[in-house]
Design an enzyme around this catalytic site. Structure first.
Site, mmCIF file in Angstrom:
data_model
loop_
_atom_site.group_PDB
_atom_site.id
_atom_site.type_symbol
_atom_site.label_atom_id
_atom_site.label_comp_id
_atom_site.label_asym_id
_atom_site.label_seq_id
_atom_site.Cartn_x
_atom_site.Cartn_y
_atom_site.Cartn_z
ATOM 1 N N THR A 260 1.142 115.551 -84.542
ATOM 2 C CA THR A 260 1.196 116.747 -83.777
ATOM 3 C C THR A 260 2.464 117.479 -83.667
ATOM 4 O O THR A 260 3.761 116.969 -83.944
ATOM 5 C CB THR A 260 1.152 116.088 -82.412
ATOM 6 O OG1 THR A 260 -0.134 115.403 -82.181
ATOM 7 C CG2 THR A 260 1.256 117.302 -81.223
ATOM 8 N N PHE A 262 5.097 120.142 -81.894
ATOM 9 C CA PHE A 262 5.384 120.651 -80.586
ATOM 10 C C PHE A 262 6.266 121.781 -80.688
ATOM 11 O O PHE A 262 7.122 121.896 -81.947
ATOM 12 C CB PHE A 262 6.377 119.611 -79.689
ATOM 13 C CG PHE A 262 5.206 118.412 -79.631
ATOM 14 C CD1 PHE A 262 4.791 118.037 -78.464
ATOM 15 C CD2 PHE A 262 5.363 117.304 -80.680
ATOM 16 C CE1 PHE A 262 4.067 116.970 -78.216
ATOM 17 C CE2 PHE A 262 4.497 116.215 -80.336
ATOM 18 C CZ PHE A 262 3.906 116.001 -79.113
#
Length: 364
Positions: A260, A262
């Site tokens: 992921t 960010f």
């Protein structure tokens, strides 16, 4: 190895430890001196300089000759910088809570353990806390390598005046956490909707009949799952430790490379670091070939476009805005020319920010 040789090596380590303590404190005193100089020159200068920290990390990697890996050296230096900055003025960073979320892990990876964290209930709240000046920075998820964009973050970027000043790439390992004795006993599964999607294949194969309930964060999922032995959470290892939930099955994500990304939100623009990204959004006029004409602005100036994502503009039916990531800084000559051309062709252009590209520290 005889005992005298062992004692000699231990004495050498003790001596080096004493030197390390002295050197760390010397560095801390210099950081305090820099803070004082900044205040004398301009009291509004930001203490946190993302481009400077990125250059420091790259430099220490280039100096490293082992046996510690570049990743370990980078991790150690990041913590030293975090502790020194906290002496000048502690940073307060907003991120998605409660305790144990992947967003919290990303914030600590980027800012170090000495940062102060405000753990909030939603992505919208993270934006608001930084916009209001309650927190200097915020960290929000923007995309996952399996499930794609986090639409709530993209929608907030469309309306917020905050600037992007960093990014974090975090390897995500999802585990099934539960007090249940067996997987077959589980009737309800809590998790963030993205995490449920990231583990869809395993859940379909092993818990097809269990009810899946989406909650705002994986940490909240672990908190809920701990209340009932027939419940489970899909979450990270840290959430299991915090909420005292055993791991029933490890690494149930669809892809072992699950990552992921960010974004770090702030209020100041970031100077070039030498290895940067630029994020922009634009809306195109409604005419044939418009998107191709927009994208040609980057190709014509040899600017690499690393990502493109579309979202409804909310200004009219079937109208869209496009989010684009570019290699390079907005101040770089070719990127600046490409953006200038884009402004001449697009219906709207918003520069979200330029920031150092993610320093890849693997985190399990």
């Amino acid at each position: 190895m005889n005992s005298s040789k062992l004692e000699a090596l231990r004495r050498e380590i003790d001596e080096l430890d004493a030197q390390l303590v002295e050197l760390l404190n010397r560095r801390a005193r210099l950081a305090l001196d820099i803070g004082e100089v900044k205040k004398q020159v301009n009291d509004t200068l930001p203490l946190h300089r993302p481009e400077r920290e990125a250059r420091v990390l790259e430099r220490v990697k280039s100096l490293n000759t082992g046996p510690l890996s570049d990743d370990e050296i980078g991790r150690l230096v990041r913590e030293v910088m975090s502790a020194c900055l906290a002496l000048e003025a502690p940073l307060n960073v907003a991120c998605l809570g409660p305790e144990g979320t992947f967003t919290q892990a990303a914030a600590l990876k980027h800012f170090g353990q000495s940062v102060g964290l405000s753990l909030l209930g939603s992505i919208d709240q993270v934006f608001r806390e930084v916009e209001a000046g309650v927190c200097q920075y915020g960290v929000v998820p923007v995309e996952n390598s399996i499930e794609g964009a986090v639409n709530q973050t993209l929608d907030m970027l469309l309306v917020s005046d905050l600037k992007l000043c960093g990014e974090v790439a975090l390897r995500i390992h999802q585990h099934l956490l539960s007090h249940a004795g067996n997987v077959e006993d589980i009737e309800v599964i809590y998790s963030h909707e993205q995490s449920l999607a990231q583990c869809r294949r395993w859940l379909d194969a092993n818990l097809a009949e269990a009810r899946r309930i989406a909650v705002p964060s994986n940490a909240e999922a672990a908190l809920n799952a701990g209340k009932n032995e027939k419940s489970a959470a899909v979450a990270g290892e840290r959430a299991g430790v915090i909420y005292d939930l055993p791991i029933l099955r490890k690494n149930i994500e669809n892809d072992p490379e699950n990552t992921t990304r960010f974004l770090v939100l702030g209020r100041e623009t970031v100077a070039p670091s030498g290895n940067d990204k630029t994020s922009v959004l634009f809306a195109m006029p409604s005419k044939p070939g418009a998107l191709m004409n927009m994208l040609a602005c980057f190709a014509d100036h040899n600017v690499n476009m690393t990502k493109i994502e579309s979202r409804p503009s909310r200004q009219g039916m079937w109208e869209y805005v496009f989010f684009v990531d570019l290699a390079g800084h907005a101040d770089d000559a070719e990127v600046a020319k490409a953006l200038s051309d884009l402004r001449g062709k697009a219906a709207m252009v918003k520069l979200l920010g330029s920031y150092p590209a993610a320093y890849q520290l693997p985190v399990s």
